[in-house]
Design a protein around this motif. Structure first.
Motif, PDB file in Angstrom:
ATOM      1  N   LEU A  41       0.837  -1.203   0.000  1.00 42.53           N
ATOM      2  CA  LEU A  41       0.000   0.000   0.000  1.00 42.53           C
ATOM      3  C   LEU A  41       0.868   1.247   0.000  1.00 42.53           C
ATOM      4  CD1 LEU A  41      -1.396  -2.227   2.224  1.00 42.53           C
ATOM      5  CD2 LEU A  41      -3.268  -0.600   1.920  1.00 42.53           C
ATOM      6  N   ASP A  42       0.449   2.233  -0.777  1.00 48.22           N
ATOM      7  CA  ASP A  42       1.102   3.542  -0.834  1.00 48.22           C
ATOM      8  C   ASP A  42       0.080   4.570  -0.367  1.00 48.22           C
ATOM      9  OD1 ASP A  42       2.600   5.784  -1.379  1.00 48.22           O
ATOM     10  OD2 ASP A  42       2.375   5.661  -3.560  1.00 48.22           O
TER      11      ASP A  42
ATOM     12  N   ARG B  35      -1.777  -2.896  -4.096  1.00 50.90           N
ATOM     13  CA  ARG B  35      -1.484  -3.997  -5.009  1.00 50.90           C
ATOM     14  C   ARG B  35      -1.424  -5.277  -4.194  1.00 50.90           C
ATOM     15  NH1 ARG B  35       3.542  -2.804  -8.355  1.00 50.90           N
ATOM     16  NH2 ARG B  35       2.078  -1.317  -9.271  1.00 50.90           N
ATOM     17  N   VAL B  36      -2.167  -6.293  -4.611  1.00 51.14           N
ATOM     18  CA  VAL B  36      -2.181  -7.591  -3.938  1.00 51.14           C
ATOM     19  C   VAL B  36      -1.537  -8.614  -4.864  1.00 51.14           C
ATOM     20  CG1 VAL B  36      -3.619  -9.407  -2.928  1.00 51.14           C
ATOM     21  CG2 VAL B  36      -4.243  -6.999  -2.625  1.00 51.14           C
ATOM     22  N   ALA B  37      -0.683  -9.471  -4.310  1.00 48.97           N
ATOM     23  CA  ALA B  37       0.012 -10.478  -5.111  1.00 48.97           C
ATOM     24  C   ALA B  37      -0.053 -11.830  -4.424  1.00 48.97           C
ATOM     25  CB  ALA B  37       1.463 -10.076  -5.334  1.00 48.97           C
TER      26      ALA B  37
ATOM     27  N   ARG C 134       0.094 -10.752   4.908  1.00 47.90           N
ATOM     28  CA  ARG C 134       0.933  -9.644   5.340  1.00 47.90           C
ATOM     29  C   ARG C 134       0.706  -8.448   4.427  1.00 47.90           C
ATOM     30  NH1 ARG C 134       5.768  -9.149   8.108  1.00 47.90           N
ATOM     31  NH2 ARG C 134       5.779 -11.415   8.425  1.00 47.90           N
ATOM     32  N   ALA C 135       0.840  -7.246   5.002  1.00 51.35           N
ATOM     33  CA  ALA C 135       0.782  -6.022   4.210  1.00 51.35           C
ATOM     34  C   ALA C 135       1.923  -5.102   4.650  1.00 51.35           C
ATOM     35  CB  ALA C 135      -0.553  -5.311   4.384  1.00 51.35           C
ATOM     36  N   VAL C 136       2.571  -4.488   3.671  1.00 47.42           N
ATOM     37  CA  VAL C 136       3.585  -3.473   3.932  1.00 47.42           C
ATOM     38  C   VAL C 136       3.028  -2.146   3.437  1.00 47.42           C
ATOM     39  CG1 VAL C 136       5.898  -2.644   3.406  1.00 47.42           C
ATOM     40  CG2 VAL C 136       5.515  -5.083   3.808  1.00 47.42           C
TER      41      VAL C 136
ATOM     42  N   ALA D 204       7.381  -2.044  -1.484  1.00 46.57           N
ATOM     43  CA  ALA D 204       6.561  -2.641  -0.422  1.00 46.57           C
ATOM     44  C   ALA D 204       6.238  -4.088  -0.738  1.00 46.57           C
ATOM     45  CB  ALA D 204       5.275  -1.831  -0.251  1.00 46.57           C
ATOM     46  N   LEU D 205       5.937  -4.369  -1.996  1.00 41.15           N
ATOM     47  CA  LEU D 205       5.615  -5.737  -2.388  1.00 41.15           C
ATOM     48  C   LEU D 205       6.831  -6.637  -2.243  1.00 41.15           C
ATOM     49  CD1 LEU D 205       3.094  -7.203  -3.459  1.00 41.15           C
ATOM     50  CD2 LEU D 205       4.018  -6.915  -5.760  1.00 41.15           C
ATOM     51  N   ASP D 206       7.998  -6.117  -2.573  1.00 39.73           N
ATOM     52  CA  ASP D 206       9.226  -6.898  -2.439  1.00 39.73           C
ATOM     53  C   ASP D 206       9.474  -7.275  -0.980  1.00 39.73           C
ATOM     54  OD1 ASP D 206      11.758  -7.794  -3.907  1.00 39.73           O
ATOM     55  OD2 ASP D 206      12.591  -6.645  -2.239  1.00 39.73           O
ATOM     56  N   LEU D 207       9.316  -6.307  -0.067  1.00 43.11           N
ATOM     57  CA  LEU D 207       9.503  -6.603   1.356  1.00 43.11           C
ATOM     58  C   LEU D 207       8.467  -7.595   1.867  1.00 43.11           C
ATOM     59  CD1 LEU D 207      10.400  -3.159   3.006  1.00 43.11           C
ATOM     60  CD2 LEU D 207      11.926  -5.059   2.441  1.00 43.11           C
ATOM     61  N   ALA D 208       7.216  -7.415   1.450  1.00 38.07           N
ATOM     62  CA  ALA D 208       6.146  -8.315   1.901  1.00 38.07           C
ATOM     63  C   ALA D 208       6.382  -9.740   1.420  1.00 38.07           C
ATOM     64  CB  ALA D 208       4.798  -7.798   1.409  1.00 38.07           C
TER      65      ALA D 208
END
Length: 400
Positions: free
Chosen positions: A88-89, A98-100, A141-143, A382-386
């Protein structure tokens, strides 16, 4: 999850499981013999491993492969639905989501407008944004990227006013979000996430020490030292907008969060004012810089305007270099990455000017490169960290 005792069969199983899952993640669908060859496991051990991972819901059958010597081979793949993550931004105007799935494939996106939203709604807003992106019960998880920095000592958001982040200045921010949403939550500075994306996918890849400068309406920086993001004691490492700068008012004169320092020298409003003094205009700092670059390349009858445009760009470059010189003298980075609307709009023209000015001010002379990360770099980081954190958890979940 119980930790395996070193040297025990459970530890060996854990190592083998992670190796197989990593192979499936990086190589795609594989047969049992291929998994065995990649992990160095015997056929019986590879078979037992696949049974174990299927029972855990981490691996699924992906059909059969014909035409190979011997009998038809079954093909296995990582189960993408074993876990989902979200990035999330958060800005004052909207929340992008963005959800993956576990493979990193995007399965949902959404933008939730939040103009004028007040405090007391943080959990509800994040939940609504996630629901808009069709987040499912598999979300683990969410970042969340924010304008500001989370102080690890107090658990509160700092380096941002209530105007910048309405409703986010509450005690125990992360526990409140975690309990309200029922998933693991991390809150990270948005420019740090841009640096994370740059390190994973952009020009920062392979560099252990680099500085990223974000210049748009606001200014921000991120430091990667020894291959890791450096956040500082209060989470505020890289908050260079507040950094004292020659020729700019100080916090003592304007107030702690008022317009002072490096922000007053080269933030978006300052860039607009500078270029306006040279006869160049734009609705935003990025647009004004883009217009200046175009005008700087003009010839013939537009020569005077081109001279003014070049002078304006040199003025901005000199101001940007002043702040970068302070950072460079302390950090001595391998590389400086330039990004944000103002710098990207300036392209190589502005980059070269800033690099020239910086190298005239400092003994270290790191190269300056423009960001190559496309789309929303905050979401990418954020997606990379999550995904990293979730894969570490999920790939170890078969340990007994």
């Amino acid at each position: 999850m119980n930790q395996p005792t070193p040297g025990t069969p459970s530890l060996l199983r854990a190592i083998n499981d992670r190796a197989a899952l990593r192979a499936l993640l990086e190589r795609g669908p594989l047969t049992r013999p291929e998994i065995g060859a990649l992990t160095g496991l015997s056929k019986p051990t590879a078979s037992q491993l696949l049974v174990r991972l299927q029972e855990a819901g981490l691996v699924v059958l992906n059909g059969i492969r014909e035409g190979l010597p011997g009998r038809t081979a079954e093909v296995y793949r990582l189960n993408p639905d074993a876990a989902h993550v979200a990035a999330l931004d958060v800005t004052p105007a909207h929340i992008d989501v963005r959800v993956a799935d576990l493979t990193g494939t995007t399965i949902g996106e959404h933008r939730l407008p939040t103009p004028g939203r007040a405090g007391g709604e943080v959990v509800d807003r994040i939940r609504a944004a996630l629901e808009g992106a069709n987040a499912t019960a598999r979300l683990r998880r969410a970042v969340i990227g924010v304008q500001g920095a989370l102080d690890p000592g107090t658990g509160r958001l700092g380096y941002a006013t209530s105007k910048d982040m309405p409703g986010w200045h509450i005690p125990d921010l992360v526990p409140t979000l975690r309990e309200g949403l029922g998933i693991q939550i991390s809150v990270e500075n948005n420019v740090n996430l841009v640096a994370q994306a740059e390190q994973a996918h952009g020009v920062g890849r392979g560099h252990q020490d680099f500085v990223l400068l974000w210049a748009d309406e606001g200014l921000g920086s991120a430091l990667v030292i020894g291959g890791r993001l450096h956040r500082g004691a209060t989470g505020g490492a890289g908050e260079v907008g507040y950094m004292p700068a020659p020729g700019a008012p100080t916090a003592r004169e304007t107030g702690r969060y008022a317009n002072h320092g490096y922000q007053a020298l080269t933030g978006g409003p300052a860039v607009l004012k500078i270029l306006r003094s040279y006869g160049l205009r734009g609705a935003t700092s990025a647009q004004a810089v883009r217009n200046a670059v175009q005008a700087a390349g003009a010839t013939g009858s537009a020569g005077r305007r081109a001279d003014d445009a070049r002078a304006g760009l040199r003025d901005i470059a000199a101001r940007l270099a002043v702040g970068l010189a302070s950072i460079t003298s302390v950090v001595d980075p391998e590389l400086i990455v330039l990004t944000g609307g103002t710098l990207l709009a300036g392209g190589d023209t502005l980059r070269e000017l800033v690099e020239h000015e910086l190298h005239a001010l400092t003994i270290p002379r790191p190269p300056l490169l423009l960001s190559t990360v496309e789309g929303n770099p905050v979401l990418a980081g954020a997606l990379d960290l999550a995904l990293r954190a979730t894969r570490d958890e999920v790939f170890g979940s078969t340990v007994s």
